[in-house]
Design a protein around this motif. Structure first.
Motif, PDB file in Angstrom:
ATOM      1  N   ASP A 119      41.926  38.211  50.485  1.00 28.85           N
ATOM      2  CA  ASP A 119      42.581  37.662  49.302  1.00 28.85           C
ATOM      3  C   ASP A 119      41.575  36.879  48.471  1.00 28.85           C
ATOM      4  O   ASP A 119      40.673  36.224  48.999  1.00 28.85           O
ATOM      5  CB  ASP A 119      43.725  36.729  49.709  1.00 28.85           C
ATOM      6  CG  ASP A 119      44.947  37.484  50.213  1.00 28.85           C
ATOM      7  OD1 ASP A 119      44.993  38.717  50.026  1.00 28.85           O
ATOM      8  OD2 ASP A 119      45.839  36.838  50.787  1.00 28.85           O
ATOM      9  N   GLY A 120      41.740  36.941  47.148  1.00 26.38           N
ATOM     10  CA  GLY A 120      40.846  36.190  46.279  1.00 26.38           C
ATOM     11  C   GLY A 120      40.825  36.752  44.884  1.00 26.38           C
ATOM     12  O   GLY A 120      41.560  37.697  44.557  1.00 26.38           O
ATOM     13  N   ASN A 121      39.968  36.172  44.046  1.00 30.47           N
ATOM     14  CA  ASN A 121      39.798  36.608  42.663  1.00 30.47           C
ATOM     15  C   ASN A 121      38.505  37.409  42.543  1.00 30.47           C
ATOM     16  O   ASN A 121      37.436  36.945  42.961  1.00 30.47           O
ATOM     17  CB  ASN A 121      39.766  35.401  41.724  1.00 30.47           C
ATOM     18  CG  ASN A 121      41.075  34.628  41.743  1.00 30.47           C
ATOM     19  OD1 ASN A 121      42.154  35.211  41.870  1.00 30.47           O
ATOM     20  ND2 ASN A 121      40.994  33.317  41.625  1.00 30.47           N
ATOM     21  N   TYR A 122      38.607  38.584  41.968  1.00 36.03           N
ATOM     22  CA  TYR A 122      37.478  39.493  41.856  1.00 36.03           C
ATOM     23  C   TYR A 122      37.305  39.940  40.405  1.00 36.03           C
ATOM     24  O   TYR A 122      38.229  39.852  39.582  1.00 36.03           O
ATOM     25  CB  TYR A 122      37.690  40.732  42.724  1.00 36.03           C
ATOM     26  CG  TYR A 122      37.784  40.471  44.200  1.00 36.03           C
ATOM     27  CD1 TYR A 122      36.675  40.593  45.027  1.00 36.03           C
ATOM     28  CD2 TYR A 122      38.994  40.105  44.789  1.00 36.03           C
ATOM     29  CE1 TYR A 122      36.759  40.364  46.390  1.00 36.03           C
ATOM     30  CE2 TYR A 122      39.090  39.864  46.151  1.00 36.03           C
ATOM     31  CZ  TYR A 122      37.964  40.000  46.948  1.00 36.03           C
ATOM     32  OH  TYR A 122      38.061  39.771  48.291  1.00 36.03           O
ATOM     33  N   LYS A 123      36.112  40.444  40.112  1.00 32.23           N
ATOM     34  CA  LYS A 123      35.823  41.127  38.860  1.00 32.23           C
ATOM     35  C   LYS A 123      35.533  42.587  39.194  1.00 32.23           C
ATOM     36  O   LYS A 123      34.655  42.879  39.999  1.00 32.23           O
ATOM     37  CB  LYS A 123      34.601  40.508  38.161  1.00 32.23           C
ATOM     38  CG  LYS A 123      34.796  39.083  37.675  1.00 32.23           C
ATOM     39  CD  LYS A 123      35.594  39.035  36.396  1.00 32.23           C
ATOM     40  CE  LYS A 123      35.623  37.616  35.829  1.00 32.23           C
ATOM     41  NZ  LYS A 123      36.420  37.545  34.571  1.00 32.23           N
TER      42      LYS A 123
ATOM     43  N   GLN B 234      43.314  39.672  40.760  1.00 31.98           N
ATOM     44  CA  GLN B 234      43.810  38.589  41.610  1.00 31.98           C
ATOM     45  C   GLN B 234      44.541  39.229  42.786  1.00 31.98           C
ATOM     46  O   GLN B 234      45.649  39.738  42.634  1.00 31.98           O
ATOM     47  CB  GLN B 234      44.729  37.659  40.825  1.00 31.98           C
ATOM     48  CG  GLN B 234      44.036  36.925  39.685  1.00 31.98           C
ATOM     49  CD  GLN B 234      44.968  36.005  38.927  1.00 31.98           C
ATOM     50  OE1 GLN B 234      46.179  36.182  38.928  1.00 31.98           O
ATOM     51  NE2 GLN B 234      44.399  34.989  38.285  1.00 31.98           N
ATOM     52  N   LEU B 235      43.895  39.202  43.929  1.00 33.38           N
ATOM     53  CA  LEU B 235      44.410  39.927  45.098  1.00 33.38           C
ATOM     54  C   LEU B 235      45.044  38.961  46.089  1.00 33.38           C
ATOM     55  O   LEU B 235      44.416  38.008  46.546  1.00 33.38           O
ATOM     56  CB  LEU B 235      43.277  40.699  45.764  1.00 33.38           C
ATOM     57  CG  LEU B 235      43.675  41.610  46.924  1.00 33.38           C
ATOM     58  CD1 LEU B 235      44.604  42.721  46.444  1.00 33.38           C
ATOM     59  CD2 LEU B 235      42.442  42.214  47.587  1.00 33.38           C
ATOM     60  N   LYS B 236      46.289  39.234  46.422  1.00 33.22           N
ATOM     61  CA  LYS B 236      46.995  38.489  47.466  1.00 33.22           C
ATOM     62  C   LYS B 236      47.955  39.463  48.120  1.00 33.22           C
ATOM     63  O   LYS B 236      48.998  39.801  47.568  1.00 33.22           O
ATOM     64  CB  LYS B 236      47.743  37.293  46.877  1.00 33.22           C
ATOM     65  CG  LYS B 236      48.384  36.405  47.937  1.00 33.22           C
ATOM     66  CD  LYS B 236      49.027  35.182  47.327  1.00 33.22           C
ATOM     67  CE  LYS B 236      49.610  34.282  48.420  1.00 33.22           C
ATOM     68  NZ  LYS B 236      50.255  33.071  47.851  1.00 33.22           N
TER      69      LYS B 236
ATOM     70  N   GLN C 214      32.892  38.968  43.598  1.00 30.87           N
ATOM     71  CA  GLN C 214      33.698  37.775  43.805  1.00 30.87           C
ATOM     72  C   GLN C 214      32.847  36.545  43.539  1.00 30.87           C
ATOM     73  O   GLN C 214      31.796  36.354  44.147  1.00 30.87           O
ATOM     74  CB  GLN C 214      34.267  37.711  45.229  1.00 30.87           C
ATOM     75  CG  GLN C 214      35.256  36.581  45.421  1.00 30.87           C
ATOM     76  CD  GLN C 214      35.935  36.625  46.777  1.00 30.87           C
ATOM     77  OE1 GLN C 214      35.373  37.143  47.734  1.00 30.87           O
ATOM     78  NE2 GLN C 214      37.135  36.075  46.868  1.00 30.87           N
TER      79      GLN C 214
ATOM     80  N   ASP D  54      39.770  41.543  35.540  1.00 31.57           N
ATOM     81  CA  ASP D  54      40.106  40.489  36.495  1.00 31.57           C
ATOM     82  C   ASP D  54      41.111  41.017  37.512  1.00 31.57           C
ATOM     83  O   ASP D  54      42.128  41.615  37.148  1.00 31.57           O
ATOM     84  CB  ASP D  54      40.701  39.276  35.783  1.00 31.57           C
ATOM     85  CG  ASP D  54      39.681  38.549  34.923  1.00 31.57           C
ATOM     86  OD1 ASP D  54      38.501  38.506  35.321  1.00 31.57           O
ATOM     87  OD2 ASP D  54      40.060  38.033  33.860  1.00 31.57           O
TER      88      ASP D  54
END
Length: 226
Positions: A81-85, A105-107, A56, A103
């Motif tokens: 929650d957040g943006n991960y690689k 994008q977790l929510k 992240q 990519d």
């Protein structure tokens, strides 16, 4: 004396605040679930043998988040929650290395397929019991020709966790016995007296590619012996 009282008050306040911070710490509630797939089909692996990594960005200090792949090719991780690689590790898996990150994008919750290109896949597998033995017949499809086959194995175990490290017996054929992959392969594993006395065993096919550490596996199968 007054200075001492002030210092004690400050220490007590710090302890109280630390306790509140611990009480208020939020556990991750979002879940990332996924599958390792080729052409939409799950890729089986060794238990506790393969992992992915999540990273992240946006923090001064951060460490990788390891995500372990189950033997059936699925994985799951509880996250914020957040943006991960998501990264497929080099040299970790029975497939061609792929350095491209994914990519994420977790929510809330997310289900994700992670595509890989294995060197071989198992097709049309069938199983049967014999006289103190179990057999498997299957086809091998070579997906990528950059590496050749090393061996195939039929592993026998007493639980659904069956692989090269978790088995009570196995049979194998090496590359010299696998010169024509257009023909079905048959493996027969003899059962020990202890295994043969059981009501059932589990079997699983494994395929080892030359120069690749991890094997690709089929799904474990329960074989009734009585």
């Amino acid at each position: 004396m007054k200075t001492t009282l002030i210092a004690l008050f400050m220490m007590a306040s710090a302890i109280a605040l630390t306790g509140c911070e611990k009480d208020n710490y939020q556990q991750p509630k979002s879940v990332l679930k996924g599958r390792i797939v080729h052409d939409g089909q799950l890729i089986g692996v060794r238990s506790n043998g393969v992992q992915l990594e999540l990273w992240q960005r946006g923090y001064q200090l951060f460490t990788k988040i390891p995500v372990y792949v189950e033997q059936d090719g699925t994985f799951s991780a509880s996250l914020f929650d957040g943006n991960y690689k998501l990264v497929r590790l080099r040299g970790n898996g029975p497939w061609i290395d792929n350095s491209d990150s994914i990519d994420v994008q977790l929510k809330g919750s997310l289900e994700l397929d992670v595509p890989v290109t294995p060197y071989f896949v198992i097709r049309n597998d069938s199983y049967q019991k014999g006289e103190q033995a179990v057999s498997a017949t299957f086809n091998l499809q070579q997906v990528n020709t950059s590496r050749q086959i090393e061996r195939v194995n039929l592993y026998v175990g007493t639980t659904t966790i069956v692989d090269a490290n978790n088995n009570a017996g196995n049979a194998q054929k090496v590359a010299a016995d696998l010169t024509d992959l257009t023909k079905p392969v048959t493996l027969t594993a003899n059962l020990s007296a202890a295994l043969a006395s059981r009501d059932y065993v589990f079997v699983r096919i494994g395929v080892k590619t030359a120069g690749v550490g991890e094997m690709i596996f089929g799904a474990p199968q329960k074989i009734a012996l009585k």
